[in-house]
Design a protein around this motif. Sequence first.
Motif: not given
Length: 270
Positions: A195-215
């Motif tokens: 997970g990442t949290l942008d300090p500028v606009d507080r947008s949040f991203a979640l990246t799932v790998t290994a458990s899925t066939v693609r990122p």
Amino acid sequence: MDLNTVVEIRDARDPAPWRPGDAWLGGGTYLFSEPQPQLRRLVDLSRTGWTPVHRAPDGALEIAATCTVAQLSRFARTLPTTAAPLVEQCCRAFLASFKIWNMATVGGNLCNALPAGPMISLTAALDGECLLIAQDGVRRRVPVARFVTGAGRKDLAEGELLRSVTVPARALECRTAFRQASLYGLGRSGVLVIGTLDPVDRSFALTVTASTVRPVRLWFPLPPTAKALRTAIGRAVADDEWFDDIHGLPEWRRHMTFRYAEEIRREVTR
């Protein structure tokens, strides 16, 4: 392993027409690990002289395809950015010997396109972009999250070269959270969520790998609720996209992904 079908190794600095049976040779940790009966010639990238990894004038991180895991790890220890610890966490997710660390390349890890590839996890989570060069010199850029299209599949044409991966400066300043699960103490990743949290606009991203066939990279303009995050993951990953192999059943991978996603959401937003 000896590749007894290979009859020639060509220096990549000497241009020559691409032909059937050719393959790019980076660190060789995959190529020499199992039979490659379709190969006749290796195009060696080891003498290209590309700078392994450096900060661009705009602050972006430029990682050459030939950069080894060991080189990236050493560089990250001197990187004065908030997301720097994530680099080491992903390097350690290899759980490989020092010999592999000193030979395996970032480019090779991406081009193998294995679900458990930790350099895929790292660069996809930090909004990385691949620079691809075709045999005729045409260049194109593809986000890492779209470069890997399935288990062992990638958006790479015949003879096309992955030259480098660029991580934007803004991503390097994000707050990050990392979770990894394996069925074994020193086993291959069965689940890896970042997970990442942008300090500028507080947008949040979640990246799932290994458990899925693609990122799978999910972006939210503001941190989501637990229910919204769970719903988004369920919509983004089709039932047949949960990876199934000896390192974990799809049901277990799905369960751990949801669990880690919520842990990460709470960690980066508290």
